[in-house]
Design an enzyme around this catalytic site. Sequence first.
Site, PDB file in Angstrom:
ATOM      1  CG  HIS A 133      -6.319  12.954  25.055  1.00 32.57           C
ATOM      2  ND1 HIS A 133      -7.133  14.059  24.875  1.00 32.57           N
ATOM      3  CD2 HIS A 133      -6.985  12.139  25.909  1.00 32.57           C
ATOM      4  CE1 HIS A 133      -8.241  13.914  25.581  1.00 32.57           C
ATOM      5  NE2 HIS A 133      -8.172  12.755  26.225  1.00 32.57           N
ATOM      6  CD  GLU A 155     -11.121   9.366  30.416  1.00 34.90           C
ATOM      7  OE1 GLU A 155     -10.725   8.661  31.375  1.00 34.90           O
ATOM      8  OE2 GLU A 155     -10.915  10.587  30.348  1.00 34.90           O
TER       9      GLU A 155
END
EC number: 5.4.2.11
Length: 249
Positions: free
Chosen positions: A9, A87
């Site tokens: 990202h 994550e």
Amino acid sequence: MYKVVLLRHGESIWNMENRFTGWTDVDLSPKGIEEAKQAGKILKEKGFTFDAAFTSVLKRAIRTLWIVLDELDLMWIPVYKSWRLNERHYGALQGLNKAETAKKYGEEQVKLWRRSAEVRPPALTKDDPRYPGNDPRYADLSEDEIPLTENLIDTINRVIPYWESTIAPTIKSGKRVIIAAHGNSLRGLVKYLDNLSNEEIMELNIPTGIPLVYELDENLKPIRHYYLADEEELKKKQQEVAEQGKARA
């Protein structure tokens, strides 16, 4: 030969503030939005198109993917979201400033927490407001699946089953795939694909917003991989990631 594009990202607000983020659902910074646009533009310029996309359930990855697909005029393709691409969970470190934490505990300890395959950060407790079990997006997970902290191996152990059960068959069916995810979920996937040792993975830094292309053989073993960025920009951004865990004067 198959191709898959991995994309971390764009810079998030907490990346900008140099904080441990993990499963905290923070959005992109203005720079991160621009990085995502640039990723979409370079993919378009290089002739990439996609039939399916995979991402996490965290908005910084989802929004990055939206922006990229918008640049490519592909917002209509199927997008599959899974917590397994989240994550790595940073436990009780989530929300703390990385440089301040390095000052307090030492750079070596913070490097182990950030980069080691085996060392876990201090765990959350279940009564902590940051505990993911309180979040409706994880309502379908069993208590055992909800982490209080994770090392990279833990992250790999949830990413790879999803790769094998869902992403790999999609690629093998001939669909062109992009995965928009996070620094550590992608490091875990790269460790698996390239069969890297625990020592090698410690030094791997994946920068925000730069597409990483893997060319794979018929068994989905890597032939080669490359970033869609010039060498100078790539090194600068990788160095920025490495510097995040260092104490500042």
